[in-house]
Motif scaffolding. Structure first.
Motif, mmCIF file in Angstrom:
data_model
loop_
_atom_site.group_PDB
_atom_site.id
_atom_site.type_symbol
_atom_site.label_atom_id
_atom_site.label_comp_id
_atom_site.label_asym_id
_atom_site.label_seq_id
_atom_site.Cartn_x
_atom_site.Cartn_y
_atom_site.Cartn_z
ATOM 1 N N MET A 1 5.792 7.578 2.800
ATOM 2 C CA MET A 1 6.834 8.574 3.047
ATOM 3 C C MET A 1 7.850 8.049 4.045
ATOM 4 S SD MET A 1 6.523 12.397 4.731
ATOM 5 C CE MET A 1 5.921 13.207 3.251
ATOM 6 N N GLN A 127 9.032 15.302 -1.572
ATOM 7 C CA GLN A 127 7.838 14.609 -1.085
ATOM 8 C C GLN A 127 7.365 15.332 0.166
ATOM 9 O OE1 GLN A 127 8.371 10.545 0.215
ATOM 10 N NE2 GLN A 127 6.247 10.011 -0.222
ATOM 11 N N ALA A 129 3.703 16.462 2.846
ATOM 12 C CA ALA A 129 2.357 16.077 3.273
ATOM 13 C C ALA A 129 1.748 17.154 4.161
ATOM 14 C CB ALA A 129 2.382 14.745 4.022
ATOM 15 N N ARG A 163 -7.317 18.407 -1.238
ATOM 16 C CA ARG A 163 -6.706 17.181 -1.767
ATOM 17 C C ARG A 163 -6.938 17.101 -3.276
ATOM 18 N NH1 ARG A 163 -9.327 13.073 1.013
ATOM 19 N NH2 ARG A 163 -7.790 13.251 2.700
ATOM 20 N N ALA A 167 -3.941 17.304 -6.169
ATOM 21 C CA ALA A 167 -3.731 16.016 -6.838
ATOM 22 C C ALA A 167 -2.725 16.199 -7.976
ATOM 23 C CB ALA A 167 -5.048 15.482 -7.378
ATOM 24 N N ARG A 170 3.420 16.928 -5.474
ATOM 25 C CA ARG A 170 4.189 16.079 -4.562
ATOM 26 C C ARG A 170 3.689 16.190 -3.118
ATOM 27 N NH1 ARG A 170 9.991 18.024 -6.834
ATOM 28 N NH2 ARG A 170 8.777 19.945 -7.023
ATOM 29 N N THR A 172 0.946 15.158 -0.448
ATOM 30 C CA THR A 172 -0.146 14.263 -0.072
ATOM 31 C C THR A 172 -0.971 14.943 1.018
ATOM 32 O OG1 THR A 172 1.211 12.320 -0.538
ATOM 33 C CG2 THR A 172 -0.730 11.985 0.837
ATOM 34 N N ILE A 174 -3.586 14.366 3.899
ATOM 35 C CA ILE A 174 -4.046 13.264 4.745
ATOM 36 C C ILE A 174 -5.023 13.793 5.793
ATOM 37 C CG2 ILE A 174 -3.324 11.482 6.390
ATOM 38 C CD1 ILE A 174 -0.527 11.610 5.022
ATOM 39 N N ASP A 210 1.390 6.866 3.261
ATOM 40 C CA ASP A 210 0.773 7.829 2.334
ATOM 41 C C ASP A 210 -0.729 7.602 2.175
ATOM 42 O OD1 ASP A 210 3.231 9.167 1.658
ATOM 43 O OD2 ASP A 210 3.752 7.436 0.437
ATOM 44 N N ARG A 211 -1.393 7.279 3.257
ATOM 45 C CA ARG A 211 -2.837 7.094 3.204
ATOM 46 C C ARG A 211 -3.541 8.452 3.205
ATOM 47 N NH1 ARG A 211 -3.327 2.389 7.842
ATOM 48 N NH2 ARG A 211 -2.540 0.647 6.571
ATOM 49 N N GLU A 212 -4.551 8.595 2.377
ATOM 50 C CA GLU A 212 -5.269 9.858 2.331
ATOM 51 C C GLU A 212 -6.237 10.009 3.497
ATOM 52 O OE1 GLU A 212 -7.103 10.130 -1.509
ATOM 53 O OE2 GLU A 212 -5.239 10.830 -2.449
#
Length: 240
Positions: A1, A127, A129, A163, A167, A170, A172, A174, A210-212
């Motif tokens: 992001m 986008q 999160a 999460r 899925a 848009r 994410t 985390i 964008d790491r989960e």
């Protein structure tokens, strides 16, 4: 992001990890809104160019105040960072159940309330999160902090479940898992502590990439041990 131009809400953003994260996000060009309880710290963040919302997240009114202050504005990122500890050790004294309730509400109920209210507008963004700051103690608890550990483990489970639900959207989702960090929450505890700034850097980089799941510092070691032997990880951590 790409953080530049994003509107980001950071709960507990006037001190510790939250403050450092808020400042780093602002330096990257984000419009950052922070929440906190200390009037002095809120004023300091306002002087530094942040919008700051006074809210006690250990009660339902905290989330309500945040949502009221946000109004109908668009939001790109929600960071549930605020955390509250509680003494709950039968070896030392009889625990206070009211204090435990406050901890549970601040660490678990409020994030759920904010996520539930804000997911619809997050899904409308190009986008977005949700960042839930849990703890390495969500993987394996320490004996001295059962209520705090339980709230973080519960938030970890909630994060993993939503999460899966989100899925393909848009948004994410985390999870950031800090180690012991040098903040007001850990004041008086010995041992090596990561600086709040370094922890915030790891979380901010996780958002950008964008790491989960963002395992910070020594949590990487704990996660590896737990992957090899959950029983061993619990045995080690329960000594504390």
């Amino acid at each position: 992001m790409d953080i530049n131009g994003k509107r980001i809400l950071v709960t507990g953003g006037t001190a510790g990890i939250g403050e450092q994260l808020a400042r780093q996000l602002k330096d990257r060009g984000a419009e950052v809104i922070v929440t906190g309880r200390s009037i002095k710290r809120l004023d300091a963040m306002r002087k530094a160019g942040f919008e700051a919302i006074e809210a006690d997240l250990s009660t339902p009114l905290g989330a309500d105040r945040i949502l009221q202050a946000l109004g109908e504005r668009e939001l790109d990122v929600l960071v549930n960072n605020a955390g509250q500890g509680v003494d709950h050790d039968f070896r030392e004294a009889a625990p206070d159940v009211d204090d435990a309730d406050d901890c549970i509400y601040a660490n678990l109920n409020t994030p759920i309330r904010l996520i539930t209210a804000l997911v619809p507008r997050l899904r409308e963004r190009p986008q977005a999160a949700i960042v839930n700051v849990t703890s390495g103690l969500a993987i394996a608890p320490r004996a001295g902090g059962p209520v705090y550990c339980a709230t973080k483990a519960a938030l970890r489970s909630y994060t993993q479940a939503i999460r899966a639900q989100l899925a393909g959207t848009r948004v994410t989702v985390i999870e950031a898992l800090p180690p012991v960090v040098d903040t007001q929450l850990t004041a008086g505890r010995g041992g090596n502590k990561m600086s709040a700034a370094d922890c915030a850097t790891a979380i901010r980089e996780g958002i950008e990439k964008d790491r989960e799941e963002v395992n910070v510092g020594m949590v990487k070691v704990l996660k590896a041990v737990h992957s090899a032997s959950p029983a061993l990880a619990r045995k080690v951590m329960l000594r504390f």
